[in-house]
Structures are given as C-alpha cells and as structure tokens.
Design an enzyme around this catalytic site. Sequence first.
Site, mmCIF file in Angstrom:
data_model
loop_
_atom_site.group_PDB
_atom_site.id
_atom_site.type_symbol
_atom_site.label_atom_id
_atom_site.label_comp_id
_atom_site.label_asym_id
_atom_site.label_seq_id
_atom_site.Cartn_x
_atom_site.Cartn_y
_atom_site.Cartn_z
ATOM 1 N N ASP A 10 -37.630 -17.965 -7.472
ATOM 2 C CA ASP A 10 -36.123 -18.364 -7.890
ATOM 3 C C ASP A 10 -35.168 -17.990 -6.410
ATOM 4 O OD1 ASP A 10 -33.681 -19.217 -9.007
ATOM 5 O OD2 ASP A 10 -33.527 -17.215 -10.342
ATOM 6 N N ASN A 58 -35.305 -27.413 -16.637
ATOM 7 C CA ASN A 58 -35.139 -27.847 -15.432
ATOM 8 C C ASN A 58 -34.693 -29.569 -15.373
ATOM 9 O OD1 ASN A 58 -37.335 -25.678 -13.625
ATOM 10 N ND2 ASN A 58 -35.120 -25.347 -13.793
HETATM 11 C C1 FPP Z 1 -35.830 -22.073 -7.827
HETATM 12 O O1 FPP Z 1 -34.981 -22.206 -6.982
HETATM 13 C C2 FPP Z 1 -37.098 -22.963 -7.928
HETATM 14 C C3 FPP Z 1 -37.501 -23.978 -8.515
HETATM 15 C C4 FPP Z 1 -36.613 -24.906 -9.539
HETATM 16 C C5 FPP Z 1 -39.052 -24.134 -8.684
HETATM 17 C C6 FPP Z 1 -39.445 -25.033 -7.576
HETATM 18 C C7 FPP Z 1 -40.371 -24.249 -6.682
HETATM 19 C C8 FPP Z 1 -40.715 -24.815 -5.711
HETATM 20 C C9 FPP Z 1 -40.063 -26.245 -5.036
HETATM 21 C C10 FPP Z 1 -41.779 -23.911 -4.926
HETATM 22 C C11 FPP Z 1 -42.967 -24.532 -4.583
HETATM 23 C C12 FPP Z 1 -43.950 -24.361 -5.435
HETATM 24 C C13 FPP Z 1 -44.844 -25.336 -5.585
HETATM 25 C C14 FPP Z 1 -45.769 -25.105 -6.888
HETATM 26 C C15 FPP Z 1 -45.198 -26.434 -5.062
HETATM 27 P P1 FPP Z 1 -33.497 -22.619 -7.541
HETATM 28 O O2 FPP Z 1 -33.336 -24.146 -7.495
HETATM 29 O O3 FPP Z 1 -33.458 -22.378 -9.119
HETATM 30 O O4 FPP Z 1 -32.761 -21.906 -6.731
HETATM 31 P P2 FPP Z 1 -31.202 -21.581 -7.249
HETATM 32 O O5 FPP Z 1 -31.265 -20.518 -8.510
HETATM 33 O O6 FPP Z 1 -30.627 -20.548 -6.024
HETATM 34 O O7 FPP Z 1 -30.274 -22.611 -7.393
#
Ligand code: FPP
Length: 229
Positions: A10, A58
């Site tokens: 996260d 998401n």
């Molecule tokens: C959280 O950050 C992350 C995600 C929504 C998941 C996506 C993960 C990645 C892109 C990492 C790579 C993984 C793989 C398997 C290639 P957020 O957008 O929720 O952050 P915020 O809460 O600060 O907005």
Amino acid sequence: MPGHLAIIMDGNGRWARQKNLPRSEGHNQGTKTARAIVEESRRLGIPHLTLYAFSKENWARPKEEVSFLFSLLSRFLQKELQSLIKQDIRLNILGEPGDLPLATRKVLEHACTKTKTNKSMTLNLALNYSGRCEIIRACRLIVQKGLDPDRITEEGFKDFLYTAGQPDPDLIIRTSGELRISNYLLYQCAYSELYFTKTLWPDFTPQELWRALEDYAHRQRRLGRVEPA
Ligand code: FPP
C-alpha cells in the site's frame, strides 16, 4: 522464517503525490519493489509469498488507473517470466482473473503454465480478489458438491479456498501506515501475526523485510493456547 508471508502493498499513490509525480509513477516504482521482495523472499527460503495486487474494490478507481495497472502487470510478468523460471518460482493466482482484460489473462495463463512445476517458492498474486467473495465461493462449491453439513470441518473448508493446499499466512505485512486487513485472506488470517510499517510500498526495501521477519521471529505464537508457565 514464516512458511507463508502475505503482503498488502500500500502507498504507491501517496509516494507519487509526495514527489509531485503521477500515480502511475508510484505503481511503476511499486513494481520494482515487488520484484526485489519476491527475489529476497525466495533467497531467504520463504516457501509461499502472497502479494495483494488488485482487490475487487480497486475497480472503483479511475478507469485509466485500472487499465494502467493491468498493463503494468502484463509487462511485469512478460519481463520477469524468465527470471521466475530461473528462480524455480511457481506463479499462482488468487481471485477471479476471468474479469480481467483478455491480454492480461493471456499473459497470466502463460506464466502460470510455464511455472506450474516449479518448487522453490509459490508466488500468489491476489488479483480481482476479495476475502468475503472467496468464502462465499467456497460455500457454493461445498453446496454444489453436496457435502454432508456435519462433515464440514475448519481444515476441510480450506480445500475450497483459492489457497487450497497451502499453509495459512504466518505473517501479514501492510505498508503505508494503514491499520486494516481490507478483505485480505479473511479465512486464512485467523492466527496470522500482523506487521504494520509507515513506509510506503515503493520505499519498502529488503532491509525492511528483514526487520519485519526479525520482529516476527520474536513473537510468541500461542494460537489460542495459554502461555506456558
Ligand atoms: C497500493 O497503492 C497498490 C496497489 C493498488 C496495488 C498495485 C501494486 C503494484 C503496482 C505493485 C506491483 C505489483 C505487481 C504484482 C506487479 P495505492 O494506489 O493504494 O496507494 P495510496 O493508498 O497511497 O493511494
């Protein structure tokens, strides 16, 4: 060492915002972190690693961000496939990949097939995943199978989860300072140790993984039993 480590990655968006960059840059950097953590977990001999890559919730993000995430995932898997094979890592999906864009599904299927006999580590990607949906799906499968209600046990129930055949997570790490489970591995996390760090996912390093593992190694896991005298 945990037999199963699960991570909620996260803070990509906040990392980008702090640097005045687009959110996509946070996800790009988050992918680099994911690569480093997979490699380090494999090197440390952790047999099961689960990364929360995309939750069912998401889908509520802006359309452009959702499609960026899937294209990033496709590129990541294409780029890393040889390395996964070389490291003897099996890729496995937890969730409902059927709802993902066709191109992403194809890359996922290909990577899962190519790595399915690998033994050193199972890398689970939770994709279009929801813990509650997973439990409901298990109930449906049990009903469809016509199992005798009196024969349904806690252990037996696990055979109907996406993680069938794998141990429950011993340790769950969540980055970015949020103190929630967010619908992650709800059945499996009953006795998991939890580790929270304020570090945003793009800044999470193998050194910080060691810190979490060190902390975990000092936990007394009583699993509901009384403390020994
Ligand atoms: C959280 O950050 C992350 C995600 C929504 C998941 C996506 C993960 C990645 C892109 C990492 C790579 C993984 C793989 C398997 C290639 P957020 O957008 O929720 O952050 P915020 O809460 O600060 O907005």
